[in-house]
Design a protein around this motif. Sequence first.
Motif, short mmCIF file in Angstrom:
data_model
loop_
_atom_site.label_atom_id
_atom_site.label_comp_id
_atom_site.label_asym_id
_atom_site.label_seq_id
_atom_site.Cartn_x
_atom_site.Cartn_y
_atom_site.Cartn_z
N THR A 1 0.83 -1.20 0.00
CA THR A 1 0.00 0.00 0.00
C THR A 1 0.87 1.25 0.00
O THR A 1 1.89 1.30 0.70
CB THR A 1 -0.92 0.02 1.24
OG1 THR A 1 -1.80 -1.11 1.18
CG2 THR A 1 -1.74 1.30 1.30
N GLY A 2 0.48 2.25 -0.77
CA GLY A 2 1.17 3.53 -0.79
C GLY A 2 0.24 4.64 -0.36
O GLY A 2 -0.98 4.54 -0.50
N TRP A 3 0.84 5.72 0.13
CA TRP A 3 0.05 6.86 0.61
C TRP A 3 0.45 8.14 -0.10
O TRP A 3 1.63 8.37 -0.39
CB TRP A 3 0.24 7.04 2.12
CG TRP A 3 -0.43 5.97 2.92
CD1 TRP A 3 0.10 4.78 3.33
CD2 TRP A 3 -1.78 6.00 3.42
NE1 TRP A 3 -0.83 4.06 4.05
CE2 TRP A 3 -1.99 4.80 4.13
CE3 TRP A 3 -2.81 6.94 3.34
CZ2 TRP A 3 -3.21 4.50 4.74
CZ3 TRP A 3 -4.02 6.64 3.97
CH2 TRP A 3 -4.22 5.43 4.65
N GLY A 4 -0.55 8.97 -0.36
CA GLY A 4 -0.35 10.31 -0.89
C GLY A 4 -1.15 11.30 -0.08
O GLY A 4 -1.91 10.92 0.82
N GLU A 5 -1.01 12.57 -0.40
CA GLU A 5 -1.69 13.61 0.37
C GLU A 5 -1.90 14.85 -0.49
O GLU A 5 -1.05 15.18 -1.32
CB GLU A 5 -0.86 13.97 1.61
CG GLU A 5 -1.46 15.06 2.48
CD GLU A 5 -0.47 15.60 3.50
OE1 GLU A 5 -0.58 16.79 3.84
OE2 GLU A 5 0.42 14.84 3.95
N MET A 6 -3.02 15.51 -0.30
CA MET A 6 -3.29 16.77 -0.99
C MET A 6 -4.20 17.63 -0.13
O MET A 6 -4.77 17.16 0.86
CB MET A 6 -3.93 16.51 -2.35
CG MET A 6 -5.31 15.87 -2.29
SD MET A 6 -6.05 15.64 -3.92
CE MET A 6 -6.34 17.34 -4.40
N ARG A 7 -4.37 18.88 -0.50
CA ARG A 7 -5.29 19.76 0.19
C ARG A 7 -6.70 19.54 -0.34
O ARG A 7 -6.91 18.90 -1.37
CB ARG A 7 -4.90 21.22 0.02
CG ARG A 7 -5.02 21.74 -1.40
CD ARG A 7 -4.55 23.19 -1.50
NE ARG A 7 -5.30 24.06 -0.62
CZ ARG A 7 -4.96 25.33 -0.34
NH1 ARG A 7 -3.87 25.83 -0.89
NH2 ARG A 7 -5.68 26.07 0.44
N VAL A 8 -7.67 20.06 0.37
CA VAL A 8 -9.06 19.98 -0.06
C VAL A 8 -9.34 21.07 -1.09
O VAL A 8 -8.93 22.21 -0.93
CB VAL A 8 -10.01 20.14 1.14
CG1 VAL A 8 -11.44 20.40 0.68
CG2 VAL A 8 -9.96 18.90 2.02
N PHE A 9 -10.01 20.68 -2.18
CA PHE A 9 -10.47 21.65 -3.17
C PHE A 9 -11.99 21.62 -3.20
O PHE A 9 -12.59 20.55 -3.27
CB PHE A 9 -9.91 21.32 -4.56
CG PHE A 9 -8.43 21.62 -4.68
CD1 PHE A 9 -7.98 22.89 -5.00
CD2 PHE A 9 -7.49 20.63 -4.45
CE1 PHE A 9 -6.63 23.16 -5.10
CE2 PHE A 9 -6.13 20.89 -4.55
CZ PHE A 9 -5.71 22.17 -4.88
N LEU A 10 -12.59 22.78 -3.15
CA LEU A 10 -14.04 22.97 -3.13
C LEU A 10 -14.64 22.47 -1.81
O LEU A 10 -15.17 23.25 -1.04
CB LEU A 10 -14.70 22.29 -4.33
CG LEU A 10 -14.29 22.80 -5.71
CD1 LEU A 10 -14.98 22.01 -6.81
CD2 LEU A 10 -14.59 24.29 -5.84
N SER A 11 -14.57 21.17 -1.55
CA SER A 11 -15.07 20.61 -0.30
C SER A 11 -14.42 19.24 -0.10
O SER A 11 -13.96 18.63 -1.06
CB SER A 11 -16.59 20.47 -0.32
OG SER A 11 -16.98 19.40 -1.16
N VAL B 1 -12.84 13.98 -2.37
CA VAL B 1 -12.87 12.52 -2.25
C VAL B 1 -13.54 11.89 -3.47
O VAL B 1 -13.06 10.90 -4.03
CB VAL B 1 -13.60 12.10 -0.95
CG1 VAL B 1 -13.89 10.60 -0.96
CG2 VAL B 1 -12.78 12.49 0.26
N SER B 2 -14.64 12.48 -3.92
CA SER B 2 -15.37 11.92 -5.06
C SER B 2 -14.52 11.94 -6.33
O SER B 2 -14.50 10.97 -7.08
CB SER B 2 -16.67 12.70 -5.28
OG SER B 2 -17.36 12.21 -6.41
N ILE B 3 -13.83 13.05 -6.57
CA ILE B 3 -13.02 13.14 -7.79
C ILE B 3 -11.91 12.09 -7.76
O ILE B 3 -11.62 11.44 -8.78
CB ILE B 3 -12.43 14.55 -7.95
CG1 ILE B 3 -13.56 15.55 -8.25
CG2 ILE B 3 -11.40 14.59 -9.08
CD1 ILE B 3 -13.12 16.99 -8.23
N ILE B 4 -11.29 11.89 -6.60
CA ILE B 4 -10.21 10.91 -6.50
C ILE B 4 -10.74 9.48 -6.64
O ILE B 4 -10.23 8.68 -7.43
CB ILE B 4 -9.45 11.08 -5.17
CG1 ILE B 4 -8.70 12.42 -5.17
CG2 ILE B 4 -8.47 9.92 -4.96
CD1 ILE B 4 -8.12 12.78 -3.82
#
Length: 389
Positions: free
Chosen positions: A51-61, A66-69
Amino acid sequence: MEIVNVSAIPVDVPLKPLEEPLGIAPYVTNHGSLESMERVLVRVETDCATTGWGEMRVFLSPAATVSIIEDGIGPLVEGQSPFEIEGLRRQVFVEYTNTDMFFAAVEMACWDIVGKTLDCPVYELLGGWTAPSQTSRNHRQTHTTGVSGPDDVPVAFCLGICSPSVSRKKAREALDAGFRVLKTKAGADWRDDVARIEAMHEETSGQLEFRLDPNQGWTTDEAVRVGSKLEQSGIHLQYLEQPIRVNAHRSLARLRQRLCQPIAPNEDTYIPQNCRRLIEAGAMDVGVIDMTPAGGISGLRSQASILEDAGIPFTHHCAFDLGVRTAAIAHAVTGIPGFSLPPDSTYYGWEANIIDDPLSITDGALSVPTDAGLGVSIDEDAVETHRIR
Protein backbone atom coordinates in the motif's frame (compact mmCIF):
# COMPACT_ATOMS: atom_id res chain seq x y z
CA MET A 1 1.70 -5.79 -9.68
CA GLU A 2 -1.57 -3.92 -10.29
CA ILE A 3 -3.43 -1.15 -8.56
CA VAL A 4 -6.67 -2.61 -7.19
CA ASN A 5 -8.14 0.25 -5.17
CA VAL A 6 -7.81 4.00 -4.66
CA SER A 7 -9.45 5.55 -1.60
CA ALA A 8 -9.40 9.01 -0.03
CA ILE A 9 -9.74 10.02 3.62
CA PRO A 10 -10.44 13.68 4.50
CA VAL A 11 -9.04 14.96 7.80
CA ASP A 12 -9.10 18.27 9.65
CA VAL A 13 -6.05 18.88 11.85
CA PRO A 14 -5.70 21.91 14.17
CA LEU A 15 -2.74 24.28 14.12
CA LYS A 16 -0.84 25.37 17.22
CA PRO A 17 -1.90 28.84 18.45
CA LEU A 18 0.50 31.75 18.07
CA GLU A 19 0.96 31.83 21.84
CA GLU A 20 2.74 28.46 21.77
CA PRO A 21 6.38 28.11 20.69
CA LEU A 22 6.47 28.03 16.88
CA GLY A 23 2.66 28.21 16.83
CA ILE A 24 1.10 29.87 13.78
CA ALA A 25 -2.70 29.99 14.33
CA PRO A 26 -4.64 31.98 13.42
CA TYR A 27 -2.75 31.92 10.12
CA VAL A 28 -4.03 35.04 8.40
CA THR A 29 -3.71 35.82 4.70
CA ASN A 30 -5.39 38.43 2.53
CA HIS A 31 -7.90 35.67 1.67
CA GLY A 32 -8.90 34.53 5.15
CA SER A 33 -7.82 33.04 8.47
CA LEU A 34 -7.03 29.44 9.46
CA GLU A 35 -7.17 27.70 12.85
CA SER A 36 -6.99 24.25 11.27
CA MET A 37 -6.50 22.79 7.81
CA GLU A 38 -8.48 20.23 5.86
CA ARG A 39 -6.34 17.68 4.03
CA VAL A 40 -7.04 14.50 2.08
CA LEU A 41 -4.97 11.35 2.53
CA VAL A 42 -4.97 9.02 -0.48
CA ARG A 43 -4.40 5.27 -0.15
CA VAL A 44 -3.43 3.20 -3.19
CA GLU A 45 -3.65 -0.58 -2.74
CA THR A 46 -2.13 -3.28 -4.97
CA ASP A 47 -2.80 -6.96 -5.58
CA CYS A 48 0.53 -7.72 -3.89
CA ALA A 49 -0.68 -6.26 -0.55
CA THR A 50 1.70 -3.29 -0.83
CA THR A 51 0.00 0.00 0.00
CA GLY A 52 1.17 3.53 -0.79
CA TRP A 53 0.05 6.86 0.61
CA GLY A 54 -0.35 10.31 -0.89
CA GLU A 55 -1.69 13.61 0.37
CA MET A 56 -3.29 16.77 -0.99
CA ARG A 57 -5.29 19.76 0.19
CA VAL A 58 -9.06 19.98 -0.06
CA PHE A 59 -10.47 21.65 -3.17
CA LEU A 60 -14.04 22.97 -3.13
CA SER A 61 -15.07 20.61 -0.30
CA PRO A 62 -13.86 17.39 1.36
CA ALA A 63 -16.68 15.39 -0.25
CA ALA A 64 -15.99 16.82 -3.71
CA THR A 65 -12.26 16.08 -3.44
CA VAL A 66 -12.87 12.52 -2.25
CA SER A 67 -15.37 11.92 -5.06
CA ILE A 68 -13.02 13.14 -7.79
CA ILE A 69 -10.21 10.91 -6.50
CA GLU A 70 -12.28 7.77 -5.85
CA ASP A 71 -14.84 8.03 -8.66
CA GLY A 72 -12.76 9.93 -11.22
CA ILE A 73 -9.05 9.22 -10.89
CA GLY A 74 -9.30 5.76 -9.32
CA PRO A 75 -11.03 4.00 -12.25
CA LEU A 76 -8.47 5.48 -14.66
CA VAL A 77 -5.50 3.84 -12.88
CA GLU A 78 -6.94 0.69 -11.35
CA GLY A 79 -5.74 -2.46 -13.11
CA GLN A 80 -2.44 -0.81 -14.07
CA SER A 81 1.03 -1.02 -12.61
CA PRO A 82 2.13 1.60 -10.06
CA PHE A 83 5.59 1.32 -11.63
CA GLU A 84 4.31 2.99 -14.83
CA ILE A 85 4.27 6.42 -13.20
CA GLU A 86 4.96 8.52 -16.30
CA GLY A 87 2.48 6.50 -18.34
CA LEU A 88 -0.22 6.92 -15.72
CA ARG A 89 0.37 10.67 -15.47
CA ARG A 90 0.16 11.19 -19.22
CA GLN A 91 -3.03 9.17 -19.69
CA VAL A 92 -5.04 10.85 -16.91
CA PHE A 93 -6.69 13.35 -19.22
CA VAL A 94 -10.15 14.87 -19.06
CA GLU A 95 -11.24 17.44 -21.62
CA TYR A 96 -11.89 20.99 -20.41
CA THR A 97 -10.17 20.56 -17.05
CA ASN A 98 -6.75 20.06 -15.45
CA THR A 99 -6.81 16.86 -13.40
CA ASP A 100 -3.12 17.06 -12.43
CA MET A 101 -3.76 18.26 -8.89
CA PHE A 102 -6.06 15.33 -8.13
CA PHE A 103 -3.77 12.77 -9.75
CA ALA A 104 -0.74 14.11 -7.85
CA ALA A 105 -1.64 12.42 -4.56
CA VAL A 106 -2.19 9.09 -6.36
CA GLU A 107 1.15 9.51 -8.13
CA MET A 108 2.82 10.22 -4.76
CA ALA A 109 1.39 6.96 -3.42
CA CYS A 110 2.76 5.11 -6.47
CA TRP A 111 6.27 6.36 -5.71
CA ASP A 112 5.74 5.11 -2.15
CA ILE A 113 4.72 1.66 -3.46
CA VAL A 114 7.67 1.43 -5.86
CA GLY A 115 10.13 2.37 -3.12
CA LYS A 116 8.66 -0.15 -0.71
CA THR A 117 8.75 -2.88 -3.36
CA LEU A 118 12.39 -2.18 -4.25
CA ASP A 119 13.35 -1.49 -0.62
CA CYS A 120 14.79 1.95 -1.22
CA PRO A 121 13.75 5.51 -0.33
CA VAL A 122 12.12 7.69 -2.96
CA TYR A 123 15.06 10.10 -3.13
CA GLU A 124 17.19 7.20 -4.38
CA LEU A 125 14.59 6.38 -7.05
CA LEU A 126 14.88 10.00 -8.19
CA GLY A 127 18.63 9.72 -8.62
CA GLY A 128 19.96 9.85 -5.09
CA TRP A 129 21.31 12.58 -2.90
CA THR A 130 22.30 15.21 -5.45
CA ALA A 131 24.04 18.10 -3.69
CA PRO A 132 24.73 19.58 -0.26
CA SER A 133 21.82 21.61 1.05
CA GLN A 134 22.19 25.37 1.17
CA THR A 135 22.88 25.30 4.91
CA SER A 136 25.79 22.92 5.43
CA ARG A 137 25.38 20.08 7.91
CA ASN A 138 28.39 18.41 9.48
CA HIS A 139 26.60 15.15 10.21
CA ARG A 140 25.21 12.71 7.65
CA GLN A 141 22.60 10.00 8.08
CA THR A 142 23.32 6.42 7.01
CA HIS A 143 20.81 4.22 5.19
CA THR A 144 20.45 0.59 6.31
CA THR A 145 22.40 -0.56 3.26
CA GLY A 146 25.42 1.44 4.39
CA VAL A 147 24.96 4.03 1.64
CA SER A 148 25.55 7.57 2.85
CA GLY A 149 22.19 9.29 3.35
CA PRO A 150 21.05 12.82 2.60
CA ASP A 151 21.67 15.96 4.56
CA ASP A 152 18.77 17.39 6.50
CA VAL A 153 16.81 19.91 4.43
CA PRO A 154 16.76 23.50 5.72
CA VAL A 155 13.22 24.89 5.58
CA ALA A 156 11.68 28.35 5.78
CA PHE A 157 9.48 29.26 8.75
CA CYS A 158 6.05 30.46 7.60
CA LEU A 159 3.98 33.13 9.36
CA GLY A 160 0.61 34.65 8.60
CA ILE A 161 -0.26 38.35 8.80
CA CYS A 162 0.28 39.53 12.39
CA SER A 163 0.84 42.88 14.08
CA PRO A 164 4.42 44.20 14.04
CA SER A 165 4.80 43.34 17.75
CA VAL A 166 3.65 39.73 17.32
CA SER A 167 5.72 39.42 14.15
CA ARG A 168 8.79 40.52 16.12
CA LYS A 169 8.20 37.81 18.71
CA LYS A 170 7.69 35.08 16.13
CA ALA A 171 10.77 36.16 14.16
CA ARG A 172 12.85 35.87 17.33
CA GLU A 173 11.34 32.42 18.00
CA ALA A 174 12.18 31.29 14.48
CA LEU A 175 15.76 32.54 14.68
CA ASP A 176 16.32 30.97 18.10
CA ALA A 177 14.95 27.67 16.73
CA GLY A 178 17.60 27.68 14.01
CA PHE A 179 15.59 28.92 11.03
CA ARG A 180 17.43 31.25 8.68
CA VAL A 181 14.55 32.17 6.35
CA LEU A 182 11.08 33.43 7.30
CA LYS A 183 8.19 33.70 4.86
CA THR A 184 5.25 35.87 5.82
CA LYS A 185 1.92 36.53 4.18
CA ALA A 186 0.94 40.01 3.02
CA GLY A 187 -1.48 41.89 0.80
CA ALA A 188 -4.11 43.38 3.11
CA ASP A 189 -2.32 46.75 3.36
CA TRP A 190 1.07 47.34 1.77
CA ARG A 191 2.09 49.82 4.50
CA ASP A 192 1.48 47.23 7.20
CA ASP A 193 3.42 44.67 5.16
CA VAL A 194 6.47 46.95 5.11
CA ALA A 195 6.16 47.74 8.84
CA ARG A 196 6.11 44.04 9.77
CA ILE A 197 9.20 43.19 7.71
CA GLU A 198 11.05 46.18 9.13
CA ALA A 199 10.13 45.14 12.69
CA MET A 200 11.28 41.54 12.18
CA HIS A 201 14.49 42.65 10.46
CA GLU A 202 15.29 44.97 13.36
CA GLU A 203 14.44 42.34 15.98
CA THR A 204 16.77 39.77 14.42
CA SER A 205 19.55 42.24 13.52
CA GLY A 206 19.40 41.20 9.88
CA GLN A 207 20.10 37.54 10.65
CA LEU A 208 16.90 36.32 8.99
CA GLU A 209 16.17 36.42 5.28
CA PHE A 210 12.58 37.19 4.38
CA ARG A 211 10.09 36.05 1.75
CA LEU A 212 7.02 38.22 1.33
CA ASP A 213 3.92 36.61 -0.18
CA PRO A 214 0.75 38.64 -0.85
CA ASN A 215 -0.85 35.83 -2.90
CA GLN A 216 -1.51 38.19 -5.85
CA GLY A 217 -2.75 40.78 -3.35
CA TRP A 218 -1.01 43.89 -4.68
CA THR A 219 -1.36 46.01 -7.77
CA THR A 220 1.84 46.79 -9.63
CA ASP A 221 2.17 50.24 -8.05
CA GLU A 222 1.78 48.77 -4.55
CA ALA A 223 4.42 46.14 -5.28
CA VAL A 224 6.78 48.91 -6.43
CA ARG A 225 6.16 50.84 -3.21
CA VAL A 226 6.79 47.80 -1.01
CA GLY A 227 9.96 46.78 -2.81
CA SER A 228 11.33 50.33 -2.93
CA LYS A 229 10.55 51.10 0.70
CA LEU A 230 12.29 47.94 1.87
CA GLU A 231 15.30 48.74 -0.30
CA GLN A 232 15.47 52.19 1.29
CA SER A 233 15.46 50.48 4.70
CA GLY A 234 18.39 48.31 3.63
CA ILE A 235 16.27 45.15 3.53
CA HIS A 236 16.84 42.88 0.55
CA LEU A 237 14.27 40.12 0.46
CA GLN A 238 15.08 36.61 -0.62
CA TYR A 239 12.12 37.19 -2.92
CA LEU A 240 8.70 38.75 -3.47
CA GLU A 241 6.34 35.83 -4.12
CA GLN A 242 3.57 36.28 -6.72
CA PRO A 243 3.13 40.00 -5.92
CA ILE A 244 0.48 40.59 -8.60
CA ARG A 245 -2.20 38.56 -10.37
CA VAL A 246 -1.36 35.52 -12.47
CA ASN A 247 -0.93 35.66 -16.25
CA ALA A 248 0.33 39.24 -16.14
CA HIS A 249 3.80 38.24 -17.29
CA ARG A 250 4.66 41.53 -18.99
CA SER A 251 3.72 43.43 -15.83
CA LEU A 252 5.86 41.05 -13.78
CA ALA A 253 8.76 41.63 -16.16
CA ARG A 254 8.40 45.42 -15.84
CA LEU A 255 8.21 45.09 -12.05
CA ARG A 256 11.38 43.02 -12.11
CA GLN A 257 13.14 45.77 -14.08
CA ARG A 258 12.07 48.45 -11.58
CA LEU A 259 13.06 46.67 -8.35
CA CYS A 260 16.16 45.11 -6.87
CA GLN A 261 13.96 42.68 -4.94
CA PRO A 262 13.84 39.26 -6.68
CA ILE A 263 10.46 38.34 -8.19
CA ALA A 264 9.24 34.77 -7.56
CA PRO A 265 6.08 33.59 -9.35
CA ASN A 266 4.21 30.83 -7.54
CA GLU A 267 0.54 30.58 -8.54
CA ASP A 268 1.71 31.41 -12.07
CA THR A 269 3.71 28.17 -12.11
CA TYR A 270 0.54 26.13 -11.46
CA ILE A 271 -0.57 26.73 -15.04
CA PRO A 272 0.88 24.21 -17.54
CA GLN A 273 3.77 25.56 -19.63
CA ASN A 274 4.00 28.78 -17.62
CA CYS A 275 7.52 28.15 -16.30
CA ARG A 276 8.86 28.38 -19.84
CA ARG A 277 6.67 31.37 -20.66
CA LEU A 278 7.75 33.24 -17.53
CA ILE A 279 11.40 32.65 -18.42
CA GLU A 280 10.86 33.81 -22.01
CA ALA A 281 9.08 36.95 -20.76
CA GLY A 282 11.94 37.79 -18.38
CA ALA A 283 9.43 37.73 -15.52
CA MET A 284 11.14 35.41 -13.03
CA ASP A 285 14.13 35.66 -10.71
CA VAL A 286 13.16 32.67 -8.56
CA GLY A 287 10.72 29.81 -9.15
CA VAL A 288 8.35 28.61 -6.41
CA ILE A 289 6.97 25.31 -7.68
CA ASP A 290 4.65 22.69 -6.20
CA MET A 291 4.24 18.98 -6.91
CA THR A 292 0.44 19.01 -6.53
CA PRO A 293 -0.50 21.32 -9.42
CA ALA A 294 2.46 19.87 -11.35
CA GLY A 295 0.77 16.46 -11.30
CA GLY A 296 3.08 14.81 -8.80
CA ILE A 297 6.78 14.24 -8.26
CA SER A 298 7.40 13.37 -11.92
CA GLY A 299 5.69 16.59 -13.05
CA LEU A 300 7.73 18.53 -10.50
CA ARG A 301 10.89 17.01 -11.96
CA SER A 302 9.91 18.29 -15.41
CA GLN A 303 9.43 21.83 -14.08
CA ALA A 304 12.70 21.66 -12.17
CA SER A 305 14.63 20.70 -15.30
CA ILE A 306 13.20 23.70 -17.20
CA LEU A 307 14.20 26.10 -14.42
CA GLU A 308 17.61 24.56 -13.89
CA ASP A 309 18.40 24.73 -17.62
CA ALA A 310 17.49 28.43 -17.55
CA GLY A 311 19.75 29.10 -14.57
CA ILE A 312 16.78 30.04 -12.38
CA PRO A 313 17.03 29.18 -8.66
CA PHE A 314 13.92 27.54 -7.28
CA THR A 315 12.29 26.10 -4.20
CA HIS A 316 9.19 24.12 -3.23
CA HIS A 317 5.95 25.65 -2.01
CA CYS A 318 4.11 24.68 1.20
CA ALA A 319 0.36 24.09 1.45
CA PHE A 320 0.01 23.17 5.14
CA ASP A 321 1.40 19.71 4.53
CA LEU A 322 0.95 16.85 6.96
CA GLY A 323 3.55 14.10 7.30
CA VAL A 324 2.98 12.32 3.99
CA ARG A 325 3.42 15.30 1.65
CA THR A 326 6.12 16.82 3.87
CA ALA A 327 8.07 13.58 3.46
CA ALA A 328 7.45 13.64 -0.29
CA ILE A 329 8.78 17.20 -0.49
CA ALA A 330 11.89 16.21 1.47
CA HIS A 331 12.54 13.35 -0.96
CA ALA A 332 11.87 15.53 -4.01
CA VAL A 333 14.15 18.41 -3.09
CA THR A 334 16.85 15.89 -2.16
CA GLY A 335 16.64 13.65 -5.23
CA ILE A 336 15.74 16.16 -7.96
CA PRO A 337 18.68 18.37 -9.02
CA GLY A 338 18.49 22.14 -8.88
CA PHE A 339 16.64 22.95 -5.66
CA SER A 340 18.91 25.57 -4.12
CA LEU A 341 16.63 27.44 -1.71
CA PRO A 342 14.93 26.01 1.41
CA PRO A 343 11.36 24.81 0.83
CA ASP A 344 8.58 26.42 2.85
CA SER A 345 7.17 24.37 5.72
CA THR A 346 4.53 24.63 8.43
CA TYR A 347 5.15 21.10 9.73
CA TYR A 348 6.29 22.38 13.16
CA GLY A 349 2.92 24.16 13.48
CA TRP A 350 0.56 21.16 13.77
CA GLU A 351 -1.17 20.27 17.04
CA ALA A 352 -1.28 16.60 16.00
CA ASN A 353 0.41 14.17 13.61
CA ILE A 354 -1.09 11.51 11.36
CA ILE A 355 2.10 9.46 10.95
CA ASP A 356 3.52 7.03 13.51
CA ASP A 357 6.94 8.65 13.86
CA PRO A 358 6.67 12.41 13.29
CA LEU A 359 9.35 13.97 11.14
CA SER A 360 11.88 16.07 13.01
CA ILE A 361 12.86 19.66 12.39
CA THR A 362 16.06 20.50 14.23
CA ASP A 363 17.96 23.77 13.90
CA GLY A 364 15.53 24.82 11.18
CA ALA A 365 16.18 21.70 9.09
CA LEU A 366 13.88 18.79 8.20
CA SER A 367 15.16 15.23 8.40
CA VAL A 368 14.76 13.18 5.22
CA PRO A 369 13.19 9.75 5.86
CA THR A 370 15.58 6.99 4.81
CA ASP A 371 13.27 3.97 5.08
CA ALA A 372 11.79 2.46 1.92
CA GLY A 373 9.30 4.48 -0.10
CA LEU A 374 8.33 7.79 1.47
CA GLY A 375 9.62 6.39 4.75
CA VAL A 376 6.51 7.16 6.79
CA SER A 377 3.67 5.00 8.11
CA ILE A 378 0.14 6.16 8.88
CA ASP A 379 -1.18 6.38 12.45
CA GLU A 380 -4.63 4.91 11.83
CA ASP A 381 -5.96 6.02 15.24
CA ALA A 382 -4.88 9.63 14.64
CA VAL A 383 -6.50 9.57 11.21
CA GLU A 384 -9.78 8.36 12.73
CA THR A 385 -9.60 11.06 15.38
CA HIS A 386 -9.32 13.82 12.78
CA ARG A 387 -11.39 12.24 10.01
CA ILE A 388 -14.05 14.52 8.51
CA ARG A 389 -17.39 12.70 8.56
